[in-house]
Design a protein around this motif. Structure first.
Motif, PDB file in Angstrom:
ATOM      1  N   THR A 266      20.487 -24.608   2.376  1.00  0.00           N
ATOM      2  CA  THR A 266      20.683 -24.630   0.918  1.00  0.00           C
ATOM      3  C   THR A 266      19.573 -23.898   0.177  1.00  0.00           C
ATOM      4  O   THR A 266      19.314 -24.188  -0.985  1.00  0.00           O
ATOM      5  N   SER A 267      18.901 -22.968   0.848  1.00  0.00           N
ATOM      6  CA  SER A 267      17.807 -22.236   0.189  1.00  0.00           C
ATOM      7  C   SER A 267      18.293 -21.545  -1.081  1.00  0.00           C
ATOM      8  O   SER A 267      17.632 -21.597  -2.131  1.00  0.00           O
ATOM      9  N   GLU A 268      19.453 -20.906  -0.988  1.00  0.00           N
ATOM     10  CA  GLU A 268      19.978 -20.191  -2.150  1.00  0.00           C
ATOM     11  C   GLU A 268      20.279 -21.148  -3.289  1.00  0.00           C
ATOM     12  O   GLU A 268      19.998 -20.856  -4.458  1.00  0.00           O
ATOM     13  N   TYR A 269      20.844 -22.310  -2.970  1.00  0.00           N
ATOM     14  CA  TYR A 269      21.169 -23.280  -4.009  1.00  0.00           C
ATOM     15  C   TYR A 269      19.913 -23.799  -4.698  1.00  0.00           C
ATOM     16  O   TYR A 269      19.893 -23.976  -5.919  1.00  0.00           O
ATOM     17  N   PHE A 270      18.854 -24.049  -3.920  1.00  0.00           N
ATOM     18  CA  PHE A 270      17.639 -24.565  -4.538  1.00  0.00           C
ATOM     19  C   PHE A 270      16.914 -23.484  -5.338  1.00  0.00           C
ATOM     20  O   PHE A 270      16.234 -23.798  -6.331  1.00  0.00           O
ATOM     21  N   VAL A 271      17.048 -22.231  -4.950  1.00  0.00           N
ATOM     22  CA  VAL A 271      16.526 -21.149  -5.791  1.00  0.00           C
ATOM     23  C   VAL A 271      17.249 -21.141  -7.134  1.00  0.00           C
ATOM     24  O   VAL A 271      16.624 -21.063  -8.205  1.00  0.00           O
ATOM     25  N   GLU A 272      18.585 -21.227  -7.086  1.00  0.00           N
ATOM     26  CA  GLU A 272      19.366 -21.256  -8.320  1.00  0.00           C
ATOM     27  C   GLU A 272      19.044 -22.495  -9.145  1.00  0.00           C
ATOM     28  O   GLU A 272      19.059 -22.450 -10.380  1.00  0.00           O
ATOM     29  N   LEU A 273      18.757 -23.609  -8.469  1.00  0.00           N
ATOM     30  CA  LEU A 273      18.416 -24.835  -9.182  1.00  0.00           C
ATOM     31  C   LEU A 273      17.127 -24.664  -9.979  1.00  0.00           C
ATOM     32  O   LEU A 273      17.051 -25.056 -11.152  1.00  0.00           O
ATOM     33  N   HIS A 274      16.114 -24.063  -9.367  1.00  0.00           N
ATOM     34  CA  HIS A 274      14.861 -23.814 -10.096  1.00  0.00           C
ATOM     35  C   HIS A 274      15.064 -22.776 -11.199  1.00  0.00           C
ATOM     36  O   HIS A 274      14.395 -22.849 -12.239  1.00  0.00           O
ATOM     37  N   LEU A 275      15.978 -21.838 -10.983  1.00  0.00           N
ATOM     38  CA  LEU A 275      16.246 -20.848 -12.028  1.00  0.00           C
ATOM     39  C   LEU A 275      16.850 -21.492 -13.269  1.00  0.00           C
ATOM     40  O   LEU A 275      16.693 -20.969 -14.375  1.00  0.00           O
ATOM     41  N   LYS A 276      17.569 -22.606 -13.084  1.00  0.00           N
ATOM     42  CA  LYS A 276      18.134 -23.311 -14.228  1.00  0.00           C
ATOM     43  C   LYS A 276      17.050 -23.760 -15.201  1.00  0.00           C
ATOM     44  O   LYS A 276      17.300 -23.918 -16.401  1.00  0.00           O
ATOM     45  N   LEU A 277      15.841 -23.964 -14.694  1.00  0.00           N
ATOM     46  CA  LEU A 277      14.717 -24.329 -15.552  1.00  0.00           C
ATOM     47  C   LEU A 277      13.863 -23.119 -15.910  1.00  0.00           C
ATOM     48  O   LEU A 277      13.385 -22.995 -17.043  1.00  0.00           O
ATOM     49  N   ALA A 324      11.856 -11.449  -6.631  1.00  0.00           N
ATOM     50  CA  ALA A 324      11.393 -12.732  -6.099  1.00  0.00           C
ATOM     51  C   ALA A 324      12.574 -13.601  -5.665  1.00  0.00           C
ATOM     52  O   ALA A 324      12.505 -14.275  -4.629  1.00  0.00           O
ATOM     53  N   VAL A 325      13.651 -13.594  -6.441  1.00  0.00           N
ATOM     54  CA  VAL A 325      14.827 -14.394  -6.092  1.00  0.00           C
ATOM     55  C   VAL A 325      15.447 -13.897  -4.792  1.00  0.00           C
ATOM     56  O   VAL A 325      15.898 -14.689  -3.952  1.00  0.00           O
ATOM     57  N   ALA A 332      12.048 -15.974   2.522  1.00  0.00           N
ATOM     58  CA  ALA A 332      10.696 -15.415   2.593  1.00  0.00           C
ATOM     59  C   ALA A 332       9.747 -16.090   1.607  1.00  0.00           C
ATOM     60  O   ALA A 332       8.526 -16.067   1.807  1.00  0.00           O
ATOM     61  N   LEU A 333      10.274 -16.671   0.536  1.00  0.00           N
ATOM     62  CA  LEU A 333       9.468 -17.396  -0.446  1.00  0.00           C
ATOM     63  C   LEU A 333      10.061 -18.786  -0.650  1.00  0.00           C
ATOM     64  O   LEU A 333      11.282 -18.958  -0.568  1.00  0.00           O
ATOM     65  N   LEU A 337       8.655 -21.086  -5.949  1.00  0.00           N
ATOM     66  CA  LEU A 337       7.833 -19.904  -6.175  1.00  0.00           C
ATOM     67  C   LEU A 337       8.699 -18.701  -6.532  1.00  0.00           C
ATOM     68  O   LEU A 337       8.344 -17.901  -7.415  1.00  0.00           O
ATOM     69  N   ALA A 338       9.840 -18.570  -5.877  1.00  0.00           N
ATOM     70  CA  ALA A 338      10.740 -17.446  -6.161  1.00  0.00           C
ATOM     71  C   ALA A 338      11.247 -17.500  -7.594  1.00  0.00           C
ATOM     72  O   ALA A 338      11.343 -16.463  -8.272  1.00  0.00           O
ATOM     73  N   ALA A 339      11.579 -18.691  -8.074  1.00  0.00           N
ATOM     74  CA  ALA A 339      12.164 -18.816  -9.407  1.00  0.00           C
ATOM     75  C   ALA A 339      11.126 -18.712 -10.521  1.00  0.00           C
ATOM     76  O   ALA A 339      11.406 -18.180 -11.598  1.00  0.00           O
ATOM     77  N   TRP A 340       9.918 -19.207 -10.278  1.00  0.00           N
ATOM     78  CA  TRP A 340       8.907 -19.293 -11.335  1.00  0.00           C
ATOM     79  C   TRP A 340       7.871 -18.182 -11.290  1.00  0.00           C
ATOM     80  O   TRP A 340       7.020 -18.105 -12.176  1.00  0.00           O
ATOM     81  N   SER A 341       7.913 -17.304 -10.287  1.00  0.00           N
ATOM     82  CA  SER A 341       6.882 -16.282 -10.163  1.00  0.00           C
ATOM     83  C   SER A 341       6.887 -15.313 -11.346  1.00  0.00           C
ATOM     84  O   SER A 341       5.815 -14.899 -11.819  1.00  0.00           O
ATOM     85  N   ALA A 342       8.071 -14.938 -11.831  1.00  0.00           N
ATOM     86  CA  ALA A 342       8.135 -14.003 -12.968  1.00  0.00           C
ATOM     87  C   ALA A 342       7.516 -14.637 -14.214  1.00  0.00           C
ATOM     88  O   ALA A 342       6.792 -13.970 -14.972  1.00  0.00           O
ATOM     89  N   ASN A 343       7.779 -15.935 -14.453  1.00  0.00           N
ATOM     90  CA  ASN A 343       7.160 -16.619 -15.583  1.00  0.00           C
ATOM     91  C   ASN A 343       5.644 -16.676 -15.430  1.00  0.00           C
ATOM     92  O   ASN A 343       4.896 -16.473 -16.401  1.00  0.00           O
ATOM     93  N   ALA A 344       5.188 -16.961 -14.197  1.00  0.00           N
ATOM     94  CA  ALA A 344       3.746 -17.057 -13.971  1.00  0.00           C
ATOM     95  C   ALA A 344       3.060 -15.715 -14.209  1.00  0.00           C
ATOM     96  O   ALA A 344       1.998 -15.655 -14.854  1.00  0.00           O
TER      97      ALA A 344
END
Length: 358
Positions: A266-277, A324-325, A332-333, A337-344
């Motif tokens: 579920t790596s892709e789903y959890f990336v999308e989940l963090h992107l929701k925020l 990053a996504v 690989a990430l 970190l993949a979802a929030w790296s651009a904000n950081a």
């Protein structure tokens, strides 16, 4: 300061709305010309095409909103720079952080509003846009329905339930086929752990069959397993797939946890989940970047330059986020970190500019 605060908030909001409207017009124009052949081939009525475009607009608003807010702040500060108001405020001893504080305080509220927008309007509108495209424009009969937490699909061999459809790898996982007779009596139950669609058809391994009233399962050979799905293509099963944009944060979280319990990656789903925020709160990151950028504007700075700066800021943000996504989806990430790296990175650039803002 109350008068100045109201002025800054009003002007930033006005320019952000104008920028958002311009982005929407640009998107609709490009999208119509890009899909014109498809619209003509489908011979869909004008009203159907218009409804499809309208239902896609909430998603476009959520994607272009951060760039619109950035452009609005830059245009507000550029207007003040052209009227020498920034010089006057600095002459009065007001630093950039002091007189732009109302905008900074408003950004978290805008980010929260963007999150609520993505939780309410975007999932419903995106799902309806997809339904209009498949059923009314492409004229595909509906073959699936949701019953509780499961989605049932009417296939050539009977009724199917599918745990997960992977559109990127063109793979089905956790397929259960209920083969029925003419009177809908159950003839057999077949389980397929994984099936992959290739140029030569389905690749199926590990399939088993169980007959009614029996407790043991008989393994199926690969030719037998292939015959189960051979009359259905992968595109048929895409009807059961729900894009992350069609689910809110909490619905997507339940879906991801359910798949993880079944042993599915579920790596892709959890990336999308963090992107929701992360995506709604990019408004805060880009807004913090826009203010020191706007503080550097001078009297002769043109509107085109300001708009270009806003577009470049939003474009660079999405480039970093997409890269990053992609790494996060491939493992690989870590998803967070993949979802929030651009904000950081955006906040880091904003911090550097704030240190030299004056």
């Amino acid at each position: 300061m109350r008068l100045l605060s109201r002025f800054l908030l009003r002007e930033s909001l006005r320019f952000a709305i104008l920028a958002q409207a311009a982005f929407l017009v640009l998107y609709v124009t490009v999208d119509v010309f890009d899909r014109l052949d498809h619209f003509l081939r489908s011979q869909a009525p004008f009203g159907t095409v218009l409804r499809h475009l309208l239902f896609r607009l909430p998603l476009v608003v959520s994607q272009t909103g951060p760039a619109a807010v950035t452009t609005g702040i830059l245009l507000c500060l550029a207007t003040m720079a052209r009227r020498n108001e920034l010089v006057a405020l600095r002459a009065c001893g007001l630093g950039l952080a002091r007189f732009t504080a109302p905008v900074l305080y408003a950004l978290p509220g805008v980010a929260l509003a963007a999150f609520l927008w993505n939780e309410t309007f975007v999932p419903l509108a995106t799902a309806e846009a997809r339904r209009v495209r498949r059923e009314e424009m492409e004229r595909r009969p509906r073959r699936s329905s949701a019953v509780g937490s499961e989605t049932w699909f009417r296939g050539a061999e009977g009724f199917y339930t599918i745990d997960y459809v992977d559109p990127h790898r063109r793979t089905l996982r956790g397929v259960t086929v209920y083969r029925v007779g003419p009177d809908f009596e159950l003839l057999a139950v077949m389980r397929i752990p994984e099936a992959r669609w290739t140029s030569s058809g389905w690749e199926v391994r590990g399939a088993v069959r169980r007959l009614p009233g029996r407790t043991h399962e008989r393994p199926l050979s690969e030719p037998e397993a292939r015959r189960i799905l051979e009359r259905d293509s992968f595109e048929d099963f895409l009807e059961t797939y729900r894009e992350p944009e069609e689910l809110g944060f909490f619905a997507l979280r339940r879906r991801a946890l359910s798949l993880r319990r079944k042993g599915i990656d579920t790596s892709e789903y959890f990336v999308e989940l963090h992107l929701k925020l992360a995506v709604p709160f990019s408004v805060l990151a880009l807004g913090c970047l826009a203010i020191p950028l706007g503080g550097r504007l001078r009297h002769r700075t043109g509107v085109a330059t300001v708009v270009f700066a806003g577009l470049v800021s939003g474009f660079l943000y999405w480039v970093v986020l997409a890269f990053a996504v992609s790494l996060g989806r491939n493992g690989a990430l870590p998803p967070a970190l993949a979802a929030w790296s651009a904000n950081a990175l955006t906040l880091l650039a904003a911090l550097v500019l704030w240190q030299h803002a004056e």
